[in-house]
Design an enzyme around this catalytic site. Structure first.
Site, PDB file in Angstrom:
ATOM      1  N   GLU A  10      21.346  -4.509   4.144  1.00 19.96           N
ATOM      2  CA  GLU A  10      21.458  -4.948   5.533  1.00 19.96           C
ATOM      3  C   GLU A  10      22.862  -5.363   5.963  1.00 19.96           C
ATOM      4  O   GLU A  10      23.254  -5.094   7.107  1.00 19.96           O
ATOM      5  CB  GLU A  10      20.488  -6.109   5.773  1.00 19.96           C
ATOM      6  CG  GLU A  10      19.042  -5.687   5.714  1.00 19.96           C
ATOM      7  CD  GLU A  10      18.100  -6.875   5.682  1.00 19.96           C
ATOM      8  OE1 GLU A  10      17.271  -6.991   6.602  1.00 19.96           O
ATOM      9  OE2 GLU A  10      18.202  -7.686   4.738  1.00 19.96           O
ATOM     10  N   ARG A  59      15.672 -16.174  11.195  1.00 21.63           N
ATOM     11  CA  ARG A  59      16.897 -15.633  10.590  1.00 21.63           C
ATOM     12  C   ARG A  59      17.991 -15.452  11.643  1.00 21.63           C
ATOM     13  O   ARG A  59      19.168 -15.580  11.332  1.00 21.63           O
ATOM     14  CB  ARG A  59      16.619 -14.309   9.869  1.00 21.63           C
ATOM     15  CG  ARG A  59      17.791 -13.807   9.047  1.00 21.63           C
ATOM     16  CD  ARG A  59      17.423 -12.585   8.211  1.00 21.63           C
ATOM     17  NE  ARG A  59      16.753 -12.913   6.989  1.00 21.63           N
ATOM     18  CZ  ARG A  59      17.320 -12.957   5.780  1.00 21.63           C
ATOM     19  NH1 ARG A  59      18.614 -12.715   5.659  1.00 21.63           N
ATOM     20  NH2 ARG A  59      16.620 -13.250   4.708  1.00 21.63           N
TER      21      ARG A  59
END
Length: 767
Positions: A717, A311
């Site tokens: 997030e 990621r």
């Protein structure tokens, strides 16, 4: 009756502030419950030569002591790789690794006894830093490379080149409630686990392996956590398994609660990183090609490091269309705590590296960094042929241009930037800085099969509604949002809806509450269950009135058919009397996502969440002391399920992100011992560290193009990365100490010491 899109208070807010909220540590214990503690390694790497536990066994209150040889079944607490034993076997790999387990009559007795263990080691060379690991070629897997075009060739012809390296520190989760578990043995060898975990099914799975039983013999229940931030996605496995094993061996309930020092010594952190870069660009600052090398410190075992590092790669573009790019990721094995999930899951590290490149380009050209960012943005949504990311996903929903324009105007960015430049010229020891940073964050698990959720909805005879789903509540407001979804689906007031503890006996095979997908997945699963029940009610009324189901109208929580109407409660009673099921399961699997992590191609995300922040800071050039004076944030949450909860998430995310990049410094000594292992030595942001002026708005034009629950967007997030603007503003303030010829090259966290050293470099003084 609308319940979604309303700023309703957190469902447990009153319980939180009055102290009535029940956490695992508050659950009344069965008689004769034992309390557990680990005996921990004191060396970073070594062979275990001998274990002398006689004093431990003889200590007051001790009932049992267990080593790896005495475990009844699997000795593994890893999330997937089977490389992380519950208790060390023959070797230890970091300071703080559990070596033996003590069960005593009280928590204090267990901790005191664990400290009496004598372990003899043959110390082995330890690898602690990124530099050590690179030199030793110590890696979890071979380096991974994602690329687009031919960046090497383009860089050779680019009008301008910048290159550099940014060091990025890790971060301690510092959840208010530490790791804790309670195991209660049941008849037939079954086990009930209460755990402070973001992943109840993984707890169920690992406990079943640890006690040698099938998963149906283990039930995990999670009512709430006092914070998680990713630190309870896999790190809760060890205490839960320890409790279950000891409960099985002794027949007594067992509880384990890490003290804060032990918690910080044992558990993983955010991954440290170093990002090397080389970028080519034109006179306008438009990037032509860029090369990244992301060195990620993973610790001693895999844990979740591979998807975290993936990621980080996937967010190396942030909001910018990179015509040619090469990203190489090294996943480094070190003799430190195994780094783990943390809010953003690698995305923040990748995004910070990207923002450093844009900032460096703007500095080199002497341009406003905001303007350089704007010329590199992906094409806006509704473009006939949308830009594609380097991993070949079309960016169809890009709204960052509109967000940036609105934010810059509303916060007076241009005027303030000019005013700060003038202010700095008149001050001797203080310098202010300002910076804007955008966010484009991908929403979905990159491990495709985790993009699923289940729910169980009951409607009782009196019309009240009971919900269970696979998500966990850690203070983020998931439960109130999902309750709002159910109330909206049935057209009922919030008082009619109750959500109870997440329970693997009610909703099986849950995915972790992570990847910002809690509301997306579980909200949609609940809505589908509610719609299933509503459909049955429609069919019943159609049958009773001998009309087609399409002729039955469900409006405002009631039904209209054949010229008459039924309230929700009347319809429920009618359904019960006619033997219509008022219980349903709902299931949701995120569509469109498909991802090949080795090839680096596909669609790893369902959609992107966007936002932007402008931060203003001041530094003292004599001490490095600094303050965030003001932050202005505009964030896209689609059609917010609950604006009050979302604004709270943005506030907390920004402060946590700014803390990671400014005050929170993890320090290990030369022997691999974590020295910042308590509130006295590790500095999380306090109330006084928040921006003095804190302006947050939800983007009113927001609406998810994709079919999410009531067109909302994830908000867990993405806001953390808004804190990058504070770090860039500090760099801007440091740059104001020089003549514009030396780029600050500030590393994170930008502690006073690092700021002072950067100021000295600007002033031409040896740091």
């Amino acid at each position: 009756m609308r319940t979604v899109h309303k700023p309703l208070p957190h469902d447990a807010a009153r319980l939180h502030v009055t102290g009535e909220a029940v956490y695992v540590d508050d659950i009344p214990l069965p008689a004769n419950t034992l309390h557990l503690a680990f005996g921990l390694s004191t060396v970073a790497h070594g062979d275990i030569l001998a274990l002398d536990l006689d004093e431990v066994r003889q200590a007051e209150g001790v009932v049992a002591v267990l080593t790896a040889s005495g475990l009844p079944a699997a000795n593994d607490v890893s999330p997937a790789a089977h490389d992380e034993p519950l208790l060390a076997i023959d070797k230890v790999h970091f300071v703080g690794q559990p070596v033996f387990l003590v069960a005593a009559e009280s928590h204090l007795q267990a901790r005191r006894a664990a400290a009496l263990g004598r372990i003899s080691y043959r110390q082995l060379p330890s690898i602690l830093s990124i530099e050590d690991a690179l030199a030793a070629d110590s890696q979890l897997e071979p380096p991974l490379n994602y690329r687009k075009g031919n960046p090497e060739q383009i860089l050779g012809k680019a009008p301008h080149i910048v290159s550099g390296r940014i060091g990025i520190g890790g971060q301690e989760h510092f959840y208010l409630e530490g790791q804790v578990a309670l195991a209660v043995p049941l008849e037939g060898g079954d086990m009930l686990i209460h755990s402070s975990s973001q992943h109840p099914t993984e707890i169920q799975h690992k406990v079943a392996e640890a006690i040698g039983r099938p998963m149906h013999a283990v039930r995990t229940e999670v009512r709430r956590m006092g914070g998680g931030f990713g630190g309870k996605e896999s790190q809760g496995n060890a205490p839960a398994c320890a409790c279950a094993v000891m409960a099985m061996l002794t027949g007594s309930a067992c509880k384990m609660r890490y003290d804060r020092d032990d918690d910080m010594a044992i558990t993983g952190k955010r991954h440290d990183a170093a990002i090397r870069y080389r970028a080519g660009f034109d006179d306008d600052g438009r990037i032509q090609a860029v090369e990244y090398i992301q060195d990620i410190r993973c610790g001693w075992s895999r844990d979740l490091s591979l998807p975290v590092a993936d990621r980080a790669m996937l967010h190396a573009d942030n909001c910018y269309n990179l015509p040619a790019v090469s990203i190489t990721s090294t996943r480094l094995r070190t003799n430190t705590q195994s780094a783990t999930a943390f809010r953003g899951f690698g995305g923040p590290q990748g995004m910070l590296g990207c923002e450093r490149v844009l900032d460096h380009i703007a500095f080199t050209l002497g341009k406003d960094p905001a303007e350089v960012r704007k010329v590199n943005f992906y094409a806006p949504q509704n473009t006939p042929r949308p830009d594609r990311t380097f991993y070949d996903m079309p960016v169809e929903d890009c709204v960052i241009d509109d967000i940036i324009e609105e934010l810059m105007e509303s916060c007076g960015y241009a005027e303030r930037r000019a005013e700060i430049r003038a202010w700095n010229r008149e001050r001797e020891n203080l310098r202010r800085g300002i910076a804007l940073s955008p966010v484009k964050f991908g929403i979905s698990f990159t491990l495709t099969h985790l993009n699923q959720a289940g729910a169980l909805v009951h409607v009782y005879q009196d019309g009240s509604i009971h919900i269970n789903h696979g998500g966990t509540e850690m203070g983020q407001g998931l439960f109130i949002k999902v309750a709002q979804v159910a109330a909206e689906a049935f057209g009922q007031p919030m008082e009619a809806v109750k959500i109870t503890a997440t329970d693997t006996g009610k909703v099986p095979n849950t995915s972790p509450t992570a990847a910002s997908s809690g509301s997306d997945l579980n909200g949609m699963a609940v809505k589908r269950a509610c719609d299933e029940i509503t459909g049955r009610l429609v069919d019943l009324l159609a049958s009773l009135h001998q009309v087609k189901p399409a002729e039955v109208k469900f409006r405002n929580g009631g039904f209209e058919v054949g010229g008459g109407s039924y309230s929700f409660g009347e319809t429920i009673k009618l359904a019960y009397m006619n033997r219509v099921s008022l219980s349903a399961t709902g299931f949701y699997a995120t569509p469109k996502v498909i991802w090949d992590r080795i090839a680096g191609k596909g669609r790893p995300f369902f959609y992107f969440a966007y936002g932007a922040a402008v931060s203003e800071v001041v530094i003292d050039t004599l001490t490095g002391e600094n303050r965030i004076l003001r932050a202005d944030i505009l964030h896209d949450v689609g059609k917010s399920l609950n604006p009050a909860i979302d604004i709270g998430q943005i506030e907390g995310g920004y402060v946590q992100g700014a803390g990671w990049l400014t005050t929170e410094e993890l320090v290990w000594n030369a022997d691999g011992k974590l020295m910042t292992h308590a509130p006295s030595t590790y500095k999380i942001p306090a109330c006084s560290d928040r921006p003095r002026e804190f302006n947050i708005r939800l983007w009113e034009q927001g609406r998810n193009r994709e079919h999410t629950v009531y067109r909302s967007k994830a908000v867990g997030e993405p806001p953390l990365m808004l804190g990058i603007s504070a770090f860039l503003a500090l760099s801007d303030a440091v740059a104001a100490c020089g003549d514009g010829s030396v780029y600050p090259h500030l590393d994170a966290p930008a502690t006073p010491e690092r700021i002072l050293a950067a100021v000295a470099r600007q002033q031409g003084v040896r740091a």
